[in-house]
Design a protein around this motif. Structure first.
Motif, PDB file in Angstrom:
ATOM      1  N   ALA A   1       4.529  15.177  -3.203  1.00  0.00           N
ATOM      2  CA  ALA A   1       3.168  15.261  -3.705  1.00  0.00           C
ATOM      3  C   ALA A   1       2.666  13.769  -3.953  1.00  0.00           C
ATOM      4  O   ALA A   1       1.386  13.824  -4.398  1.00  0.00           O
ATOM      5  N   ALA A   2       3.275  12.998  -3.942  1.00  0.00           N
ATOM      6  CA  ALA A   2       2.734  11.459  -4.262  1.00  0.00           C
ATOM      7  C   ALA A   2       1.911  10.776  -3.117  1.00  0.00           C
ATOM      8  O   ALA A   2       1.329  10.041  -3.290  1.00  0.00           O
TER       9      ALA A   2
ATOM     10  N   GLY B   1       0.978  -1.128   0.054  1.00  0.00           N
ATOM     11  CA  GLY B   1       0.041   0.161   0.005  1.00  0.00           C
ATOM     12  C   GLY B   1       0.734   1.135  -0.103  1.00  0.00           C
ATOM     13  O   GLY B   1       2.059   1.132   0.154  1.00  0.00           O
ATOM     14  N   SER B   2       0.096   2.311  -0.381  1.00  0.00           N
ATOM     15  CA  SER B   2       0.918   3.731  -0.126  1.00  0.00           C
ATOM     16  C   SER B   2       0.440   4.517   1.108  1.00  0.00           C
ATOM     17  O   SER B   2      -0.883   4.417   1.326  1.00  0.00           O
ATOM     18  N   ALA B   3       1.125   5.072   1.900  1.00  0.00           N
ATOM     19  CA  ALA B   3       0.822   5.523   3.191  1.00  0.00           C
ATOM     20  C   ALA B   3       1.541   6.672   3.523  1.00  0.00           C
ATOM     21  O   ALA B   3       2.837   6.878   3.128  1.00  0.00           O
ATOM     22  N   PHE B   4       0.855   7.649   3.952  1.00  0.00           N
ATOM     23  CA  PHE B   4       1.664   8.901   4.659  1.00  0.00           C
ATOM     24  C   PHE B   4       1.374   8.879   6.281  1.00  0.00           C
ATOM     25  O   PHE B   4       0.326   8.407   6.700  1.00  0.00           O
ATOM     26  N   PHE B   5       2.477   9.216   6.948  1.00  0.00           N
ATOM     27  CA  PHE B   5       2.291   9.267   8.576  1.00  0.00           C
ATOM     28  C   PHE B   5       2.868  10.656   9.039  1.00  0.00           C
ATOM     29  O   PHE B   5       3.785  11.206   8.537  1.00  0.00           O
TER      30      PHE B   5
ATOM     31  N   PRO C   1      -1.372   7.379  -6.007  1.00  0.00           N
ATOM     32  CA  PRO C   1       0.094   7.262  -5.720  1.00  0.00           C
ATOM     33  C   PRO C   1       0.837   7.529  -7.030  1.00  0.00           C
ATOM     34  O   PRO C   1       0.691   6.699  -7.800  1.00  0.00           O
ATOM     35  N   LYS C   2       1.746   8.359  -6.757  1.00  0.00           N
ATOM     36  CA  LYS C   2       2.928   8.695  -8.030  1.00  0.00           C
ATOM     37  C   LYS C   2       2.420   9.207  -9.304  1.00  0.00           C
ATOM     38  O   LYS C   2       2.883   9.177 -10.264  1.00  0.00           O
TER      39      LYS C   2
END
Length: 513
Positions: free
Chosen positions: A262-263, A178-182, A294-295
């Motif tokens: 920005a992804a 997955g793609s995740a921001f923390f 994402p991306k």
């Protein structure tokens, strides 16, 4: 048990004749069932009142002598009854106290979802009743949309589908993919995120992770610092600061890559993540790509003319701003985006306009990707015409199986076309085509035998193979002559199944232009 059965059990308890194993069961029932407790109190009160009246009764001395032994037994039983009553009261009180004092443990985190999000929770084989709380080792499988994971401390994560993750503890998130921001607050200093390729340890920061199904995983530091330790053939550790990014390859090496803040989504989006091709004028020959997938900002798109040369695209007035004009002589737009893989939910939406009488028997794609050789290994959204005397209609093609709409699209008018795969059970529910905001009746076509004819139709889109093609606009991934002859505007690839309401909003947005 029934009311009569419960009353008999209580009477046997009062009389001292209830077997020990049934006493324990009755006490449990009394602790859990308010109606049973009420019946118990009524029986005890009646029994005590009867004993009192017998002890106060008058009669001849002969009668007194006759009943003296009985009254003695009654007084002894009354004492036993008082003890039983007291014991039961204590037990019932204990049950009630336990129910009051036992609180549900606090959740490790809570889940907030963006519109259109679909996910499942697996708590050791069970689906939790409260889908908004995340407990220890509960596995979250996110098939479409975006979830916000909020910890009690104020730390949070924004995770985009497709993803699978769990919280092993308040300080340890496991991200399978997955793609995740923390965003990690100081109180959670040392928070870790573990993927199959590396472990990232917070040192007071904001960071993002792309964890793919392959071995290449990325970490991007937006603020502060992190420590990264790889797994694999070679273990490497490195501290990264804001503005730095690394890719961990299959052998455990950390490689320098450009940072891409920005992804990552930092807030819940108002809709499903998407790619957007607006086909508006831009410098040079590149075609701008935007969106919340994402991306998305890294995706490259360019126009190739009929001889295969990269040139600026032909743009004309469209439904919304400008539109891409394709001649049908082999010209198309190529991208380096691999597309949505496997049988994940997806939608493709766009406006299109073709001149009356334009032939479509060469079956050109509007948007497609995947491997062309298999029965279900490509995803192709197109306008189709089986023979020159038949109408041009909307089509979703998986390979040897396709689904056709009914509306004639070769009338020289703008039409809004939406193709949806939802992943739902049932042939008629898996796929949907909407034309101008209305759902079409579908006709299934099969062009060759398939290995499992009784199985439900599902895409098995192959995006990583020697024969796979990335997203192409206007040209089919399978070898066919020519390309799409007409106009395309506001092309969007949605990472999930659009609802009927979302389709109608997109149509209304275009109508307002």
């Amino acid at each position: 048990m029934s009311g009569d059965e419960m009353e008999r059990e209580i009477q046997l308890l009062i009389d001292g004749d209830l077997p020990p194993e049934r006493v324990a069961a009755l006490y449990r029932t009394l602790g859990d069932d308010p109606a049973a407790r009420e019946l118990y109190y009524d029986c005890v009160a009646l029994h005590q009142a009867l004993g009192y009246r017998l002890s106060r009764g008058s009669g001849s001395r002969t009668q007194s002598t006759a009943v003296e032994a009985g009254l003695h037994r009654q007084r002894r039983r009354s004492v036993q009854l008082s003890l039983v009553t007291a014991a039961a009261a204590v037990l019932v009180a204990a049950f009630i106290l336990r129910a009051v004092m036992t609180e549900t443990p606090a959740a490790l985190a809570h889940l907030n979802e963006a519109p259109g999000t679909i996910y499942t929770l697996d708590a050791r084989g069970d689906e939790p009743a409260d889908r908004a709380r995340l407990d220890e080792d509960t596995i979250v499988t996110l098939t479409q949309g975006t979830l916000e994971v909020s910890l009690a401390t104020g730390s949070r994560a924004m995770i985009q589908a497709p993803a699978r993750f769990s919280l092993a503890s308040p300080q340890d998130l496991r991200l399978d993919h997955g793609s995740a921001f923390f965003h990690i607050v100081p109180a959670d200093h040392g928070f870790t995120v573990t993927t199959r390729a590396f472990k990232v340890t917070d040192l007071g920061t904001e960071f993002g992770i792309h964890a793919g199904n392959d071995a290449n995983h990325e970490v991007h530091v937006l603020k502060g610092k992190v420590s990264v330790t790889t797994f694999g053939g070679k273990t490497m550790s490195e501290e990264l600061e804001a503005g730095q990014a690394r890719d961990a390859n299959a052998v455990g090496q950390l490689q320098l890559i450009p940072p891409d803040p920005a992804a990552f989504l930092t807030e819940l989006p108002p809709a499903l993540p998407e790619l957007h091709f607006g086909f508006e004028p831009a410098p040079g020959s590149a075609i701008p790509v935007s969106g919340t997938l994402p991306k998305a900002a890294r995706i490259k798109a360019s126009y190739r003319n009929g001889t295969g040369n990269v040139t600026p695209p032909t743009l004309v007035p469209g439904k919304v701003g400008s539109a891409l004009s394709l001649k049908g002589d082999g010209d198309f737009v190529e991208t380096d985006w691999q597309g949505i893989d496997g049988d994940l939910p997806r939608s493709v939406s766009f406006w299109t306009k073709v001149a009356p009488g334009t032939p479509f028997t060469h079956m050109p794609a509007v948007a497609n990707w995947g491997e062309p050789r298999g029965a279900f290994t490509k995803w192709k959204v197109m306008l189709a015409q089986e023979t020159p005397d038949q109408p041009v209609v909307a089509r979703i093609s998986l390979g040897v199986v396709s689904y056709d709409g009914a509306t004639h699209l070769d009338d020289g008018q703008w039409h809004h076309f939406v193709a949806v795969f939802s992943g739902a059970e049932g042939l008629e529910e898996n796929f949907a085509i909407y034309i101008d905001g209305r759902r079409e009746p579908l006709k299934r076509r099969q062009f060759a035998p398939i290995d499992a004819p009784d199985e439900k139709d599902r895409p098995d889109t192959v995006t990583v193979s020697n024969a796979s093609r990335p997203l192409l606009i206007g040209l089919s991934v399978d070898p066919r002559p020519g390309s799409f002859p007409g106009l395309i505007d506001e092309l969007r690839i949605h990472a999930g199944a659009l609802s009927e309401q979302a389709v109608q909003r997109l149509y209304a947005d275009g109508q307002g232009q």
